[in-house]
Every structure is written in C-alpha cells, then in structure tokens.
Design an enzyme around this catalytic site. Structure first.
Site, PDB file in Angstrom:
ATOM      1  CG  HIS A 144      -1.812   1.125   1.217  1.00  0.00           C
ATOM      2  ND1 HIS A 144      -3.596   0.963   0.737  1.00  0.00           N
ATOM      3  CD2 HIS A 144      -1.636   2.501   2.373  1.00  0.00           C
ATOM      4  CE1 HIS A 144      -3.304   2.757   0.521  1.00  0.00           C
ATOM      5  NE2 HIS A 144      -2.933   3.092   1.622  1.00  0.00           N
ATOM      6  CG  ASP A 184     -12.300   3.861   6.137  1.00  0.00           C
ATOM      7  OD1 ASP A 184     -11.641   4.429   6.709  1.00  0.00           O
ATOM      8  OD2 ASP A 184     -12.035   3.790   5.061  1.00  0.00           O
ATOM      9  NE  ARG A 212      -9.696  11.479   8.258  1.00  0.00           N
ATOM     10  CZ  ARG A 212      -8.440  10.141   7.592  1.00  0.00           C
ATOM     11  NH1 ARG A 212      -9.868   9.497   8.013  1.00  0.00           N
ATOM     12  NH2 ARG A 212      -7.716  10.717   8.016  1.00  0.00           N
ATOM     13  CB  SER A 243      -8.425   5.213   7.443  1.00  0.00           C
ATOM     14  OG  SER A 243      -8.693   5.566   5.838  1.00  0.00           O
ATOM     15  CE  LYS A 264      -9.402   1.766   3.147  1.00  0.00           C
ATOM     16  NZ  LYS A 264      -9.225   3.551   3.516  1.00  0.00           N
TER      17      LYS A 264
HETATM   18  N1  URA Z   1      -5.865   6.553   2.725  1.00  0.00           N
HETATM   19  C1  URA Z   1      -7.286   6.174   2.765  1.00  0.00           C
HETATM   20  O1  URA Z   1      -7.222   5.041   2.928  1.00  0.00           O
HETATM   21  N2  URA Z   1      -7.288   6.459   4.148  1.00  0.00           N
HETATM   22  C2  URA Z   1      -6.716   8.012   4.961  1.00  0.00           C
HETATM   23  O2  URA Z   1      -7.149   8.351   6.258  1.00  0.00           O
HETATM   24  C3  URA Z   1      -5.824   8.657   3.669  1.00  0.00           C
HETATM   25  C4  URA Z   1      -5.173   7.698   3.098  1.00  0.00           C
END
Ligand code: URA
Length: 447
Positions: A85, A164, A171, A186, A190
């Site tokens: 990621h 999320d 956000r 966040s 995932k």
């Molecule tokens: N990517 C995400 O999935 N969440 C965040 O808060 C920032 C970047």
C-alpha cells in the site's frame, strides 16, 4: 442495547480523555448503520485531530471499522498473501507493476486500491483506463480470481469497512484527513480486511506527499506497523521520496502504458528501484526467498522471461479488460491533442514539483476535485526531465496529452510551474530513505 450517545464521547475526546474499545465498537457500528449523524462524527474527527489517539484507541478504532463490514477469508489458498500500500503520490504506478509480478512468483496478492483524490493519482482510475476493465468485483468474485490467478485488483467494495468509507468521505470534507491515527486506522482497517499474512507499506515523504515532513512519515509508518502487529499481520515500511514524480508518465492511460513497459523490462530506473525494493520486502515477508538478492533475481527473471507481463494480461482478461493492450498499448485511450513542453532557458532542472503536476492532471480532466467527478483516462503528461538534468533552452522536457486546446494551455501552465530550470539544483531526497520494522528505523542500503 442502550443506544450509544455520541455527545459524551465527543466531549470526552475534546477534553483530552480516552474512548474505550467497547465504545468505539458501538459508535462505529452505529455510524455505519446511520444512527450516529455525520455532524457528530465530524465533531469527533476534529477532536481527534487535535487530541490524538493512543495506541490502544487507534487499535480499537481500526478494529471497529474492520468489523463494520465483511472480510476476505483466504486461508484455504494455502499460499502467503501479501499486499503493498502506498500513502499516495504522483506518477506512482508501482501497484500496477508489483501485483502481477509478485503473483507470477506464487504469492497471492489481494490488492485493494483507491481512487485519486487531491493531487495524487489512484490505482483504480489507472486500471479503468484499460477498455472494459472492471475494478468493482464482489468479494466472492475476488476470491474466485485469487484462487485461479493469485491476484485480484479491486476497489473498496460496499462490503469492506463501510464505517471507514463514510468517515473518510466526511474527513475529506471537514479538513481532518491529515491526522496520523485517523489515516493509520483508515488504511489498516481495509488492509486487515484482505486476510493478509503480511503487508508492505510505501510511505511517501517530500513536497508531493500527504505528510511531507519525514518525521511525520516515520510516525505514520510506526503507527501502522504497531496496528499490524496488534492484529497478527506483520508490516514493513519503506520511506520513499515524493519530491518529484515517480517514473515519467503521470496520468491514467499513460501510466498503464509505462507499467506495461516496466513489466517488459523497459521501465524507468527510479520506478524499477522502488518496485524491486518493495517487491523484495513482499517476497521476504512471504518467506519464499532467503534474502534481497534472491528476491531481486527472481523478479528480474519473471520480467525477462515474459512471465510477469503475461500474468498481467491474464488478470486484465479475467477482470473484463481488453488483454490486447499489453501487446499493443495503442489500444489504450489516446488524447487527441499532444504538445511538447520545452525548456524555457538553459541550466539545470532544479525541481519537478509533484503537486503542480498532480494539479495539472486535474486541470486536464484526468483527476477529480469531487468524489463523483468523471476522470478522462487519456490525458496527462510524460515528463522526461529529472531533477539534476542539464538542459539547453528549447530542449523538450515533457509531452502534454490533452482533450482540446484549452487542455493543452492548462497543461502548459502547470508544467511551467512544476518544472524549475535554474543555475543549480538542490540535491534530491534519497529515493528510498529508510526501512521501518517493529525493531525500529534503519537507513535503506541498496545491495
Ligand atoms: N488513504 C486512506 O485510505 N485513508 C486515509 O485516511 C488516507 C489515505
């Protein structure tokens, strides 16, 4: 169950107190179900922004968001399951290269990616520039594809961490994105839903990163490593430079084309260095190689033998895309207008500013300012100039791909701001600065 009241939790956090694990679970379940309104969650996000969360609270929030939806159960695959990621950048197409490359080496890659937002690009938008490519697989479809091809390139479906999904959109609209515990919770809610046996993070630093300061990048990496450890998922992070775009192509279809070139062994050196470094960490975490040298050799052979690019072709076909793009990138969407951008003066390229390039892509129509904007897959830039290059006046530095004349003009203006030619250039940030593990932070030494 007595319905949870968000107000006392908002007040407690506002005053510097803690929220307990059970409270997080109830709160996030209620938020996902729509019984806690956005305005209360927005107030809580702002209180967290200023007061922070400790390790236990960050873990509890992550867990609560993870449990608000479904998870992939992939134990039956019997192979290690790794993902990579990135915290987001410009020209960062590493996922497109790495996922098929690592899957071609027998490690499952259930890669769940995002869309571009702000000045950064998104893997899903890039993939969707391949005619027919479907990123919206259900979890059942993704599981079937992981069983046959060891890789699925998907988006966050409605089934994964819905709390999320809602909170992130909120956000984004309330100025509470740049908050380390919220970003970490966040991302990890995932990633942990993917049923991984390990995760490699590419944490960006430099002017084009979400969190430009190196120390903040390191903090984010440490927070996500702790969250992984607390959930039984080993996480390793590399801190990599985003003070210039990665590779040459910046946009959607142009980045797919550069990724195909990379899988054919013709990728730009910086893209390949980051890809190989992250790939080696994935193969090491998967336990299928003994050291980085062996990892590098195996990745190089997968590329030179054509195995990696063939794997990408099979993934494209399985997800409804036109597999012929791999042999003929001319089948990708092409912009009607293209113009060379030349050096305004002689000198040395002092900067190629990723934020200005990212905003330029948006101005061309290739990115979004709102979540529901439609992205033009064909537009973007190919920037040949790298910081430190000595250039003559009038020398081509980049190519602009645009929908129309107005787009060309917007692209020209963006590159005029992004590419700085001066008498001298400051040293660029090290491309790969640090490796962060549970044991601590080390300088990254390339073998
Ligand atoms: N990517 C995400 O999935 N969440 C965040 O808060 C920032 C970047």
């Amino acid at each position: 169950m007595i319905p949870i009241l968000a107000r006392p939790l908002i007040e407690r956090k506002r005053d510097g107190g803690r929220i307990g694990s059970g409270e997080w679970r109830q709160l996030m379940a209620a938020y996902a179900a729509g019984t806690v309104p956005d305005y209360q969650m927005a107030a809580l996000a702002m209180a967290i922004f200023f007061r922070g969360l400790d390790r236990e609270e960050t873990g509890a929030l992550t867990d609560a968001m993870l449990r608000s939806g479904a998870t992939l159960d992939l134990d039956h695959l019997g192979t290690p399951r790794l993902d990579k990621h990135s915290t987001g950048g410009v020209g960062d197409k590493v996922s497109l290269v790495l996922a098929p490359l690592i899957a071609s080496l027998g490690v499952a890659v259930p890669m769940m990616s995002g869309r571009g937002l702000g000045h950064t690009g998104g893997t899903l938008d890039k993939l969707e520039s391949i005619p027919g490519f479907r990123t919206g697989l259900s979890l059942a479809e993704a599981t079937r594809q992981l069983e046959t091809l060891g890789c699925a390139l998907i988006g966050q479906t409605g089934e994964i961490a819905p709390a999320d999904r809602k909170l992130y959109a909120l956000r984004d609209a309330t100025g509470t994105v740049e908050c380390i515990p919220l970003i970490a919770a966040s991302i990890m809610s995932k990633k942990l839903a993917e049923g991984l046996t390990g995760l490699v993070l590419d944490v960006k630093f430099g002017s084009g990163a979400f969190l430009p300061e190196k120390e903040r990048g390191l903090d984010l990496a440490r927070t996500m490593i702790e969250l992984g450890a607390d959930h039984g998922c080993p996480v390793i992070a590399l801190l990599t430079a985003m003070d210039r775009p990665l590779g040459r192509a910046c946009g959607n279809a142009v980045e797919v084309e550069e990724s195909i070139m990379a899988l054919r062994g013709e990728g730009p050196p910086d893209l390949m260095r980051v890809t190989y470094a992250l790939g080696a960490e994935m193969l090491l975490l998967a336990g299928v190689v003994k050291d980085r040298d062996e990892a590098r050799r195996r990745m190089e052979v997968a590329i030179s033998s054509g195995k990696a690019v063939e794997h990408f072709q099979r993934i494209i076909e399985a997800q409804g895309g036109d597999p012929r793009v791999v042999d003929d990138p001319g089948l990708l969407p092409e912009a009607p207008e293209c113009e060379v951008f030349a050096a305004p003066r002689g000198g040395v390229v002092a900067e190629v500013k990723p934020r200005a390039v990212g905003h330029g892509i948006i101005a061309l129509g290739g990115g979004r300012t709102k979540v529901d904007d439609v992205v033009d897959p064909a537009v973007g830039f190919v920037i040949m100039a790298r910081p430190g290059d000595v250039v003559k006046a009038g020398e081509p530095l980049a190519t602009i791909y645009a929908r129309d004349e107005a787009g060309v003009a917007a692209g020209r203006a963006a590159l005029a701001e992004a590419i700085v030619v001066a008498d001298e250039a400051p040293p660029p940030l090290p491309l790969i600065a640090n490796r962060i593990t549970e044991a601590g932070v080390e300088d990254y030494l390339e073998g």
